[in-house]
Each structure stands twice: as C-alpha cells, then as structure tokens.
Write an enzyme that holds these catalytic residues in place. Structure first.
Site, PDB file in Angstrom:
ATOM      1  N   LEU A  72      43.942  -2.496  -4.985  1.00 12.95           N
ATOM      2  CA  LEU A  72      42.748  -3.552  -5.033  1.00 12.95           C
ATOM      3  C   LEU A  72      42.608  -4.660  -3.865  1.00 12.95           C
ATOM      4  CD1 LEU A  72      39.784  -3.901  -6.740  1.00 12.95           C
ATOM      5  CD2 LEU A  72      41.440  -5.642  -8.050  1.00 12.95           C
ATOM      6  N   ASP A  84      28.084 -16.442 -13.138  1.00 13.39           N
ATOM      7  CA  ASP A  84      27.173 -17.644 -13.376  1.00 13.39           C
ATOM      8  C   ASP A  84      27.268 -17.873 -14.822  1.00 13.39           C
ATOM      9  OD1 ASP A  84      25.655 -19.670 -12.993  1.00 13.39           O
ATOM     10  OD2 ASP A  84      23.896 -18.380 -12.592  1.00 13.39           O
ATOM     11  N   HIS A 116      34.278 -23.695 -16.618  1.00 10.20           N
ATOM     12  CA  HIS A 116      34.841 -22.931 -15.691  1.00 10.20           C
ATOM     13  C   HIS A 116      36.345 -22.734 -16.141  1.00 10.20           C
ATOM     14  CE1 HIS A 116      31.424 -24.352 -13.391  1.00 10.20           C
ATOM     15  NE2 HIS A 116      31.668 -25.571 -13.562  1.00 10.20           N
TER      16      HIS A 116
HETATM   17  C1  IPE Z   1      25.714 -18.992  -7.772  1.00 11.17           C
HETATM   18  O1  IPE Z   1      25.294 -19.978  -9.081  1.00 11.17           O
HETATM   19  C2  IPE Z   1      27.056 -19.303  -7.358  1.00 11.17           C
HETATM   20  C3  IPE Z   1      28.298 -18.893  -7.857  1.00 11.17           C
HETATM   21  C4  IPE Z   1      28.130 -18.137  -9.051  1.00 11.17           C
HETATM   22  C5  IPE Z   1      29.315 -19.505  -7.455  1.00 11.17           C
HETATM   23  P1  IPE Z   1      24.750 -21.163  -9.065  1.00 11.17           P
HETATM   24  O2  IPE Z   1      24.840 -21.571 -10.449  1.00 11.17           O
HETATM   25  O3  IPE Z   1      25.245 -22.056  -8.008  1.00 11.17           O
HETATM   26  O4  IPE Z   1      23.227 -20.594  -8.714  1.00 11.17           O
HETATM   27  P2  IPE Z   1      21.798 -21.401  -8.745  1.00 11.17           P
HETATM   28  O5  IPE Z   1      21.970 -22.651  -8.406  1.00 11.17           O
HETATM   29  O6  IPE Z   1      21.637 -21.053 -10.326  1.00 11.17           O
HETATM   30  O7  IPE Z   1      20.885 -20.435  -7.999  1.00 11.17           O
HETATM   31  C1  IPE Z   2      29.128 -20.633 -12.415  1.00  9.56           C
HETATM   32  O1  IPE Z   2      28.710 -21.272 -13.461  1.00  9.56           O
HETATM   33  C2  IPE Z   2      30.362 -21.298 -11.685  1.00  9.56           C
HETATM   34  C3  IPE Z   2      30.109 -21.881 -10.363  1.00  9.56           C
HETATM   35  C4  IPE Z   2      28.867 -21.928  -9.783  1.00  9.56           C
HETATM   36  C5  IPE Z   2      30.848 -22.582  -9.838  1.00  9.56           C
HETATM   37  P1  IPE Z   2      27.580 -22.604 -13.438  1.00  9.56           P
HETATM   38  O2  IPE Z   2      28.353 -23.785 -13.416  1.00  9.56           O
HETATM   39  O3  IPE Z   2      26.761 -22.400 -12.619  1.00  9.56           O
HETATM   40  O4  IPE Z   2      26.919 -22.463 -14.628  1.00  9.56           O
HETATM   41  P2  IPE Z   2      25.408 -22.782 -15.417  1.00  9.56           P
HETATM   42  O5  IPE Z   2      24.716 -21.777 -14.528  1.00  9.56           O
HETATM   43  O6  IPE Z   2      25.450 -24.131 -15.246  1.00  9.56           O
HETATM   44  O7  IPE Z   2      25.486 -22.237 -16.892  1.00  9.56           O
HETATM   45 MG    MG Z   3      24.861 -21.213 -12.445  1.00  9.60          MG
END
Ligand code: IPE
Ligand code: IPE
Ligand code: MG
Length: 252
Positions: free
Chosen positions: A136, A21, A38
């Site tokens: 792995l 995240d 990303h």
């Molecule tokens: C969790 O992250 C999903 C992934 C890392 C793929 P999100 O950014 O979607 O989670 P929330 O919305 O903060 O709970």
């Molecule tokens: C995690 O990063 C990647 C996915 C959920 C696909 P986010 O896109 O949720 O990044 P934040 O949480 O908005 O910083």
């Molecule tokens: Mg996120």
C-alpha cells in the site's frame, strides 16, 4: 461473518482519499480539549491504514493538515505537529512489516524542521515497499492546498517552456498531472469525508474530477473498519459512467 466478505473483491477502488474531519467536534461533545480529538483521530488513522492494507488498496491518501489549518491557534498547530511526529516514529516498524510505503503531498518545507526530518526519513526507509503488486502507498497530505499545488505545477511548466524543455502546445492533461504532487499515482476513485460537511476544503481539485463522493456524519475518531466497509460498499453500488450512458456501458 466478517464485514469484509460482503465486498466484491473485483471492485475494490485503487485509490481512496479521505478528508479526516470532526476531531474537534468529537472532543467538544465529550468536554475534552480539541487536541484530545486529534489524538483519538490518530487511532482511527492506524485502523484505517490496517484495513486499507488488508483490502489490498493501492493508495490511501489522508488529508491530515491543510495550508489553511496554519491559521488555527498556535497551540493547536503545535499539538498536531507533535502528534504527527509521534505517529511517524511509532509507525515506522509497522509500515516496514506490512509493506506500506509512505509518501506525502503538500508544502512540506513549511513544516517544523524536526517534523520534516522524521517525515523524510520514514519516506526514505519505506520507499522500497509496495513496489510489486502487493503493498500500500500511504500518502499523507500535509500543509496541502490544491490551488497552490496547481499554481506550482503551472509555474514549473512555465519555467520549462521558457527554458525550451517543451512548448505550450505540448501541455496535455497527462503532462499537467505529472507536475502535480500526486504524479505517478492513479486519481482517487472514492473520496470519503467524515464529520458531515459537504465541501472539498481545497483538497485534490484536479485529481477528484471523477471520484465518487461519500460523506458521513461520523466524526473521524469514531470512523473504524466497519464504517470504512460501508463507504466501500456504497462505492461498489455506484455506476461510474464517465460521461457515457448506462446503455453504452452495458454494451461494453
Ligand atoms: C479539512 O478540514 C482539512 C483536514 C481534514 C486536514 P477543515 O476542518 O480544516 O475544513 P473546513 O475549515 O471545515 O473547510
Ligand atoms: C480535522 O478535524 C483535523 C484537522 C483539520 C487537522 P477538525 O479539527 O477540523 O475538527 P472539527 O471540524 O473542528 O470538528
Ligand atoms: Mg474541521
């Protein structure tokens, strides 16, 4: 001295799961579009896969896209799918060279057909890797949601009861687990979440029952081998009691 040397090789977790995240916030802090976060995140994926292999982990599960993430703006979803496709294409040879087997968990049928195709191809091409002791399993959670995974398992088991394959009283934890996407994999020993949020976001609710939790403020694009070692060091400092007392464990 390499950071690695401070880890106890006897206590390397078998399975590490990571909620990757913070890509969006990483980009925002740099005045970049979210998709650039990303993109930077895929570099972290490559680095952590490399470390996990070097450390001889058995399984690395990466939460790459949740069922809930389908609700994001379509250009972001499309960008993520394109990155996934590029990653899979460009990593195949590396996975083969490093004895890494790709797997996936989640509602793969919801992914765009071109992504499904390359994903299933890489899974097939790397299926014979990591069969022995070395190697792995890289397990990608894609279009994954834990509640839906549990419901799916319940539905399959109900159907099997109806068709007489087994009776309701035969449903044990082991049988249940064998109907989850993660069938055959050990439960994660360690869960890492980058980006600082202390929540599970519908990730591996069944499988994480006894995992150690490590939450770091580091955003995923900044997570590297050194940060990974720190998480593993934290893990090695935990006493895993599984409900018993410390004294009981020491007596064993
Ligand atoms: C969790 O992250 C999903 C992934 C890392 C793929 P999100 O950014 O979607 O989670 P929330 O919305 O903060 O709970
Ligand atoms: C995690 O990063 C990647 C996915 C959920 C696909 P986010 O896109 O949720 O990044 P934040 O949480 O908005 O910083
Ligand atoms: Mg996120």
């Amino acid at each position: 001295m390499h950071e690695n040397s401070v880890l106890n090789p006897e206590r390397i977790p078998r399975h590490v799961a990571i909620i990757m995240d913070g890509n969006g916030r990483w980009a925002k802090q740099r005045n970049l579009p979210r998709i650039m976060g990303h993109k930077a995140g895929t570099e972290s994926v490559k680095n952590i896969v490399k470390s996990a292999r070097e450390l001889n982990l058995e399984v690395l599960t990466l939460y790459a896209f949740s069922i809930e993430n389908w609700k994001r703006p379509s250009f972001e979803v499309q960008g993520l799918m394109t990155l996934l496709k590029t990653f899979l294409k460009s990593e195949l040879q590396n996975l083969l060279d490093k004895n890494i087997s790709l797997r996936c968990i989640g509602e793969i049928e919801k992914l765009p057909p071109d992504v499904q195709k390359i994903l299933l191809q890489v899974i097939e091409d790397t299926a014979r890797n990591a069969e022995g002791k070395e190697g792995l399993i890289l397990n990608l959670a894609l279009s994954y949601g834990s509640r839906s995974e549990i419901l799916r398992a319940a539905r399959i088991m109900a159907e099997k009861c109806v068709s007489g394959q087994f009776d309701p009283e035969d449903i044990s934890e082991k049988l249940f687990a064998s109907h989850l996407y993660t069938a055959g994999l050990p439960d994660p020993d360690l869960l890492i979440r980058t980006g600082g949020e202390s929540r599970l976001s519908n990730f591996l609710l069944w499988q994480l029952s006894y995992a150690e939790l490590y939450i770091t403020e580091t955003m995923w694009p900044d997570f590297n081998a050194e940060r990974f070692f720190e998480a593993l060091k934290y893990f090695q400092g935990r006493e895993r009691r599984f409900g018993q007392t410390s004294e009981q464990l020491q007596a064993e």
